[in-house]
Design an enzyme around this catalytic site. Structure first.
Site, short mmCIF file in Angstrom:
data_model
loop_
_atom_site.label_atom_id
_atom_site.label_comp_id
_atom_site.label_asym_id
_atom_site.label_seq_id
_atom_site.Cartn_x
_atom_site.Cartn_y
_atom_site.Cartn_z
N ASP A 1 26.35 -11.21 -33.45
CA ASP A 1 27.52 -12.02 -33.12
C ASP A 1 28.77 -11.22 -32.83
O ASP A 1 29.05 -10.21 -33.48
CB ASP A 1 27.80 -13.01 -34.25
CG ASP A 1 26.81 -14.15 -34.24
OD1 ASP A 1 26.70 -14.80 -33.19
OD2 ASP A 1 26.13 -14.37 -35.27
N GLU B 1 23.32 -26.93 -32.82
CA GLU B 1 22.80 -25.72 -33.43
C GLU B 1 23.76 -25.37 -34.56
O GLU B 1 24.93 -25.09 -34.30
CB GLU B 1 22.82 -24.63 -32.36
CG GLU B 1 21.89 -23.49 -32.53
CD GLU B 1 22.12 -22.49 -31.39
OE1 GLU B 1 22.55 -21.38 -31.70
OE2 GLU B 1 21.93 -22.85 -30.22
#
Lengths: 398, 263
Positions: B60, B49
């Site tokens: 994040d 990924e």
């Protein structure tokens, strides 16, 4: 300028044309849907509305006056200039209107903890204030840069019992404070409500904040019709995220009134140091919404600049993007220098020290007043007072 | 049928679970990123990924934020990422996903992004800030040659999980706990949520991610899913060492070892 009849946005998905929506991680979708459902019910709930009205009147000091700025009017020798005095709200700016509304929603949702982002600190102070009043735990995210340039507001938040979390990620200003608030919210969704401070973010925030701020326009309409027997010709407001502007514009949106938003051109539009989102930005997705955004060619959001911490934001409320594209509102920008001059002039002519943000709206007068006739009526939303900006204003007379 | 789903199925058929490893594009070093990616595959990753760096990655945690900022400083963008994928493709046929926030994709041009992804050899896309509800407008018409991996979270109700399973292709990315990427608290993964994942998602494969950093973490979720996704733990390890990234590749090996023979 275009006019719309039966303006009824956002749609059921939270879109204003192509703008708005819910561009957030999946974890937040269901909480946002719940918030929307709650808010929809409360909007017509008599007990909720009367508690809101009572607080607005008895705690916040509403209605705020509409003041004829007679000296300023004489100065320009054009139309009559009125000021909507949001600077006289409790805590010193219009931000309290939204904070009161949202804390009542959060209370009813059973939330125990409140978080918020703040730039200039006005929204942070408003949220810390209502959290103190309603006895809820309060954490305010503020960029490290802003904690320095807006220290008095940091002290106020602390005095009110809030925790002020200095944000050191990214550009250390408002946009990063909002990023951190979103990240905190994702991790504490069960007990926490996020009071977003402007008409930005994912649906239902732009709609809900607009509704709570619309009291500004509703009062203005009633007041000017009582004083002058008619609607104004023009309304001017400064635009950062855009909450004070939407607040005063919204009740006039179907009327024949020229609506003008003034952005911060910082050091000038030709330089990178500005935050004139609608003037220089393009279609983007940021902080949960699709809207105009100041970004580079690769879609990265770069540092923006304004002397006023409250306008120092690369995005803008999605409804403003729609109103711009549909030419329902016109948007312009003024520089730091013009805002400072305007702050000085308003202080000396009317005895009112405006917030730096609001000074941007005042500054725009010099461009439109010469073309106005004596029988025209111009209203400026004076969104906040300038106490917090004395450190910046000091240079004007020292 | 989805190539990614087929690959995961083949791994599951052997009695193993799949390992998807997240790397930030061009990080830590833009010169030898292709080599790192291939080494990660060789160490046992089944899916790669690749994260396209963004200035404001709201999903994040601190670790991936940092790698994102360093990548941006190194001048990494979408075009550079496509070049990496083309290079990796010369030596590996394993599935490659791109993970990118909506705004850089919008700035690049959604249709152009879809085409260039496909032509570079990308198999699927994860756009964490475009939930299924917005996907219809944002990308559905353009991305029919690619898998669109959607996420679910502990907050997602069962009927919505069903809808997301229906709308997704490849696998469903199951966020382990409410929060951002990385291990940010001691929150335990809710067992009834794990059971819901196992029982509700029927069309697609299921991979669990967020806060899965070790074989021990993996062990807790493996009975309920078809594989795991590891991101922050890898990035954290990369931040600590230089090429040839021995510790990081060891971590990939250990993680993959823990997924062998556990069906």
């Amino acid at each position: 300028m275009n006019q719309l009849k039966n303006y009824n946005l956002p749609d059921s998905k939270g879109h204003f044309g192509k703008y708005g929506g819910k561009f957030v991680p999946e974890t937040l979708i269901t909480p946002l849907n719940e918030l929307e459902e709650y808010y929809k019910k409360l909007k017509t709930d008599i007990a909720f509305l009367s508690e809101l009205e009572k607080l607005n009147t008895e705690y916040s000091g509403r209605p705020t006056p509409l003041t004829l700025a007679s000296n300023l009017t004489e100065h320009y020798k054009g139309g009559k200039i009125y000021l909507k005095r949001e600077d006289l709200c409790h805590t010193g700016a219009h931000k309290i209107n939204n904070a009161i509304g949202q804390i009542l929603v959060a209370k009813r949702m059973g939330k125990k903890r409140i978080i918020a982002e703040t730039g200039a600190g006005q929204h942070g102070v408003a949220v810390a204030t209502v959290c103190a009043k309603f006895n809820l735990q309060c954490s305010i995210f503020m960029g490290e840069e802003d904690t320095k340039r807006q220290e008095p507001n940091v002290l106020r938040m602390k005095m009110l019992g809030a925790e002020v979390i200095e944000v050191t990620s990214g550009t250390k200003t408002l946009k990063d404070a909002a990023n951190e608030a979103i990240r905190d919210w994702v991790g504490n969704i069960e007990n926490t409500h996020y009071i977003i401070g402007s008409v930005v973010g994912p649906h239902p925030y732009p709609m809900m904040v607009r509704d709570f701020q619309s009291i500004i326009g509703k009062e203005t309409k009633e007041q000017i019709n009582k004083m002058e027997g008619r609607n104004p010709d023009k309304i001017i407001a400064c635009v950062g995220g855009g909450s004070n502007a939407i607040g005063i514009f919204y009740p006039f949106i179907e009327d024949d009134v020229e609506l003008i938003g003034v952005e911060a051109a910082g050091k000038g539009l030709e330089f990178k140091e500005n935050c004139a989102t609608l003037t220089l930005g393009k279609d983007g997705i940021f902080h949960g919404m699709r809207s105009y955004l100041l970004q580079n060619e690769f879609g990265q959001v770069e540092e923006v600049y304004s002397i006023s911490a409250g306008l120092d934001y690369p995005g803008i409320g999605p409804e403003h993007s729609y109103l711009k594209d549909e030419k329902i509102v016109s948007y312009f920008s003024v520089t730091d220098e013009e805002a400072l001059e305007a702050a000085k002039m308003l202080s000396k002519t009317e005895g009112i020290i405006p917030a730096l943000e609001s000074a941007h709206a005042i500054a725009y007068l010099k461009y439109i007043m010469p073309a106005t006739k004596r029988d025209e009526i111009i209203i400026i939303n004076l969104s906040g007072r300038g106490d917090k900006d004395m450190e910046t204003y000091k240079n004007l007379f020292e | 049928m989805s190539m990614i789903k087929n690959q995961i199925q083949a791994i599951n058929d052997k009695g193993d679970k799949a390992l998807s490893v997240f790397l930030t594009s061009g990080f830590p070093n833009k010169i030898n990123f292709t080599e790192l990616a291939l080494n990660v595959f060789n160490a046992g990753a089944d899916i790669l990924e690749i994260g396209i760096p963004f200035s404001d990655p709201i999903a994040d945690g601190a670790v991936i934020q940092k790698s994102s900022q360093l990548a941006l400083k190194n001048g990494i963008n979408i075009s550079a990422t496509f070049e990496y994928v083309k290079e990796i493709r010369k030596s590996s046929a394993k599935p490659i996903l791109l993970m990118g926030y909506a705004n850089p994709v919008l700035a690049y041009g959604i249709e152009r992004f879809a085409e260039d992804s496909y032509n570079s050899g990308v198999n699927g896309l994860i756009i964490p800030d475009v939930p299924v509800d917005e996907q219809k407008v944002f990308c559905k018409n353009y991305f029919n040659k690619l898998d669109i991996i959607s996420l679910i979270a502990p907050t997602t109700p069962v009927n919505r999980i069903k809808m997301i399973d229906e709308e997704s292709s490849g696998f469903v990315y199951c966020v382990s706990v409410n929060g951002i990427t990385g291990k940010n608290s001691d929150k335990e993964i809710n067992e009834s949520y794990l059971r819901t994942i196992k029982n509700t998602i029927t069309k697609n494969k299921t991979l669990i991610g967020f806060g899965i950093s070790s074989p021990e973490d993996a062990k807790k979720v493996l009975p309920y899913c078809d594989g795991i996704i590891v991101g922050s733990a890898i990035i954290k390890s990369l931040l600590k060492e230089k090429s040839p990234y021995r510790e990081t590749l060891n971590l990939v090996r250990e993680l993959k070892d823990s997924l062998i023979n556990c069906n």
